[in-house]
Design a protein around this motif. Sequence first.
Motif, PDB file in Angstrom:
ATOM      1  N   TYR A 109       0.822  -1.216   0.000  1.00  0.00           N
ATOM      2  CA  TYR A 109       0.000   0.000   0.000  1.00  0.00           C
ATOM      3  C   TYR A 109       0.853   1.262   0.000  1.00  0.00           C
ATOM      4  N   THR A 110       2.086   1.148  -0.476  1.00  0.00           N
ATOM      5  CA  THR A 110       2.993   2.276  -0.526  1.00  0.00           C
ATOM      6  C   THR A 110       3.956   2.079  -1.680  1.00  0.00           C
ATOM      7  N   GLN A 111       4.735   3.078  -1.991  1.00  0.00           N
ATOM      8  CA  GLN A 111       5.752   2.949  -3.025  1.00  0.00           C
ATOM      9  C   GLN A 111       7.004   2.350  -2.411  1.00  0.00           C
ATOM     10  N   SER A 112       7.487   1.255  -2.987  1.00  0.00           N
ATOM     11  CA  SER A 112       8.635   0.550  -2.430  1.00  0.00           C
ATOM     12  C   SER A 112       9.705   0.328  -3.490  1.00  0.00           C
ATOM     13  N   GLU A 113      10.954   0.495  -3.074  1.00  0.00           N
ATOM     14  CA  GLU A 113      12.077   0.246  -3.966  1.00  0.00           C
ATOM     15  C   GLU A 113      12.451  -1.235  -4.000  1.00  0.00           C
ATOM     16  N   GLN A 114      11.846  -2.031  -3.127  1.00  0.00           N
ATOM     17  CA  GLN A 114      12.272  -3.419  -2.994  1.00  0.00           C
ATOM     18  C   GLN A 114      11.484  -4.404  -3.849  1.00  0.00           C
ATOM     19  N   THR A 115      10.269  -4.076  -4.205  1.00  0.00           N
ATOM     20  CA  THR A 115       9.428  -5.042  -4.899  1.00  0.00           C
ATOM     21  C   THR A 115       9.158  -4.624  -6.334  1.00  0.00           C
ATOM     22  N   ASP A 200      19.138 -14.249 -13.098  1.00  0.00           N
ATOM     23  CA  ASP A 200      19.673 -12.916 -13.354  1.00  0.00           C
ATOM     24  C   ASP A 200      20.152 -12.230 -12.082  1.00  0.00           C
ATOM     25  N   GLY A 201      20.088 -12.950 -10.955  1.00  0.00           N
ATOM     26  CA  GLY A 201      20.541 -12.384  -9.693  1.00  0.00           C
ATOM     27  C   GLY A 201      19.504 -11.537  -8.989  1.00  0.00           C
ATOM     28  N   ASN A 202      18.393 -11.258  -9.644  1.00  0.00           N
ATOM     29  CA  ASN A 202      17.330 -10.458  -9.043  1.00  0.00           C
ATOM     30  C   ASN A 202      16.279 -11.406  -8.472  1.00  0.00           C
ATOM     31  N   ASP A 203      16.548 -11.926  -7.299  1.00  0.00           N
ATOM     32  CA  ASP A 203      15.713 -12.971  -6.708  1.00  0.00           C
ATOM     33  C   ASP A 203      14.687 -12.452  -5.718  1.00  0.00           C
ATOM     34  N   GLN A 204      14.493 -11.152  -5.654  1.00  0.00           N
ATOM     35  CA  GLN A 204      13.500 -10.534  -4.785  1.00  0.00           C
ATOM     36  C   GLN A 204      13.760 -10.820  -3.317  1.00  0.00           C
ATOM     37  N   VAL A 205      15.021 -10.685  -2.915  1.00  0.00           N
ATOM     38  CA  VAL A 205      15.344 -10.703  -1.492  1.00  0.00           C
ATOM     39  C   VAL A 205      14.758  -9.428  -0.878  1.00  0.00           C
ATOM     40  N   LEU A 206      14.100  -9.550   0.254  1.00  0.00           N
ATOM     41  CA  LEU A 206      13.521  -8.395   0.935  1.00  0.00           C
ATOM     42  C   LEU A 206      14.252  -8.167   2.258  1.00  0.00           C
ATOM     43  N   SER A 207      14.462  -6.896   2.584  1.00  0.00           N
ATOM     44  CA  SER A 207      15.219  -6.544   3.788  1.00  0.00           C
ATOM     45  C   SER A 207      14.443  -5.569   4.652  1.00  0.00           C
ATOM     46  N   ILE A 208      14.806  -5.558   5.933  1.00  0.00           N
ATOM     47  CA  ILE A 208      14.187  -4.639   6.883  1.00  0.00           C
ATOM     48  C   ILE A 208      15.206  -4.336   7.971  1.00  0.00           C
ATOM     49  N   SER A 209      15.176  -3.111   8.481  1.00  0.00           N
ATOM     50  CA  SER A 209      16.122  -2.694   9.519  1.00  0.00           C
ATOM     51  C   SER A 209      15.624  -3.118  10.901  1.00  0.00           C
ATOM     52  N   TYR A 210      16.571  -3.406  11.794  1.00  0.00           N
ATOM     53  CA  TYR A 210      16.186  -3.800  13.155  1.00  0.00           C
ATOM     54  C   TYR A 210      17.060  -3.102  14.178  1.00  0.00           C
ATOM     55  N   ASN A 211      16.409  -2.562  15.204  1.00  0.00           N
ATOM     56  CA  ASN A 211      17.081  -1.949  16.340  1.00  0.00           C
ATOM     57  C   ASN A 211      16.460  -2.536  17.609  1.00  0.00           C
ATOM     58  N   SER A 212      17.286  -2.894  18.564  1.00  0.00           N
ATOM     59  CA  SER A 212      16.759  -3.599  19.743  1.00  0.00           C
ATOM     60  C   SER A 212      15.782  -2.758  20.560  1.00  0.00           C
ATOM     61  N   SER A 213      15.905  -1.430  20.500  1.00  0.00           N
ATOM     62  CA  SER A 213      15.025  -0.581  21.306  1.00  0.00           C
ATOM     63  C   SER A 213      13.727  -0.230  20.595  1.00  0.00           C
ATOM     64  N   HIS A 217      12.082  -1.630  11.182  1.00  0.00           N
ATOM     65  CA  HIS A 217      11.720  -0.417  10.444  1.00  0.00           C
ATOM     66  C   HIS A 217      11.857  -0.686   8.945  1.00  0.00           C
ATOM     67  N   ASP A 218      10.820  -0.294   8.196  1.00  0.00           N
ATOM     68  CA  ASP A 218      10.816  -0.500   6.750  1.00  0.00           C
ATOM     69  C   ASP A 218      11.883   0.368   6.083  1.00  0.00           C
ATOM     70  N   ILE A 219      12.412  -0.128   4.982  1.00  0.00           N
ATOM     71  CA  ILE A 219      13.408   0.629   4.232  1.00  0.00           C
ATOM     72  C   ILE A 219      12.976   0.727   2.766  1.00  0.00           C
ATOM     73  N   GLY A 220      13.351   1.826   2.127  1.00  0.00           N
ATOM     74  CA  GLY A 220      13.093   1.986   0.708  1.00  0.00           C
ATOM     75  C   GLY A 220      11.638   2.145   0.334  1.00  0.00           C
ATOM     76  N   GLN A 221      10.821   2.690   1.245  1.00  0.00           N
ATOM     77  CA  GLN A 221       9.412   2.918   0.914  1.00  0.00           C
ATOM     78  C   GLN A 221       8.905   4.190   1.564  1.00  0.00           C
ATOM     79  N   THR A 222       7.812   4.718   1.024  1.00  0.00           N
ATOM     80  CA  THR A 222       7.338   6.042   1.425  1.00  0.00           C
ATOM     81  C   THR A 222       6.636   6.043   2.779  1.00  0.00           C
ATOM     82  N   HIS A 223       6.068   4.921   3.199  1.00  0.00           N
ATOM     83  CA  HIS A 223       5.383   4.850   4.489  1.00  0.00           C
ATOM     84  C   HIS A 223       5.893   3.648   5.272  1.00  0.00           C
TER      85      HIS A 223
END
Length: 257
Positions: A109-115, A200-213, A217-223
Motif C-alpha cells: 500500500y505504498t511505493q517501495s524500492e524493494q518489490t 539474473d541475480g534479481n531474486d526478490q530478497v527483501l530486507s528490513i532494519s532492526y534496532n533492539s530498542s 523499520h521499513d526501508i526503501g518505501q514512502t510509508h
Amino acid sequence: MYKGKCLSYEEADIVFNFHVLNADELAYNRQMINSQISNILAKNDISLPDDENFLFSVDPYEYRIKVSGGSDEMNQKIEAALNGDTDNEELYDTNGFNLYTHIYNCTLYTQSEQTSKETQLKRHVQNFVLEKTGVDLRECTKAEDDYITSDGKSVKELLDNVIDTNSDGCSAGLSEEDKKNFKKVQRSYVDSVLQYDFNDGNDQVLSISYNSSTGLHDIGQTHGYGTGDTAWIDELVQTQEAQYGMMSGRTFTYKSE
C-alpha cells in the motif's frame, strides 16, 4: 466519489476502512513481530546495544534470515537464533517465511524500492512449481515455450502428471474436463514467466532494519509501520473521515509515538 465513481454510503465505508484497517493491522502485526524477535533473542542470551542497527534480509526460496550490520560473530548468533539452528521450538521453523511475508505485505500500500511485479511473479511461480513437482526453475533450461530439467523432462508435462496421478492429493474425483482445465491453468503459470530469467541475480530478497530498542523499520518505501513511523496512519484516518464523512471502524491499537 472514489476513482471517478459515485459510491453509496456502504461502498464508501468499505473503501474507507479497507485503507485504514489494513494500515492499522500491519502496524499492529509489527508490534507482535517485534515482541517475538525480542523473546527469541532473550531466550538465546543475545543482548544488542540500543545504538546499533542491523539489517535482516530474507530470500524467497529458502526463507532463511540473513543478518548484517554487526560483527560477524554477532550476526551469526542472531541468524542461528532466528532461523532455529539452536532451538527446536516450532515457531522458529517459520520465522523466515513469516518475516518475508510481513515485509512484502508492508510494501503493498505504498511505493517501495524493494518489490516489482516481475520478481514477485517469478517468486510465486517458482514456489508453485517447486511445491507441485520438486523442480527448482533456477536449475532448469528455458526452452521456447517450456522449462527443461537437468534430466531432460518438461516442467509443463511434470505439472500435467501431478493432475493425472493426483500426486498432490487435489485431483481425486475431477472430471476429465476439469483436469484439462487445471492443466491449462498450470501451464499458463509457466508461460507467464518465460520472458524472465531465473538466474539474473534479481531474486526478490527483501530486507528490513532492526534496532533492539525500537524493533523493525521499513526501508526503501514512502510509508513505514515501525515504532515512531506511523503518524501517517492517523493522518490518513483524519483525511478519510473528512472525505467520506464517517468515523473509522478501527480495530487495532498500536503505539504511534
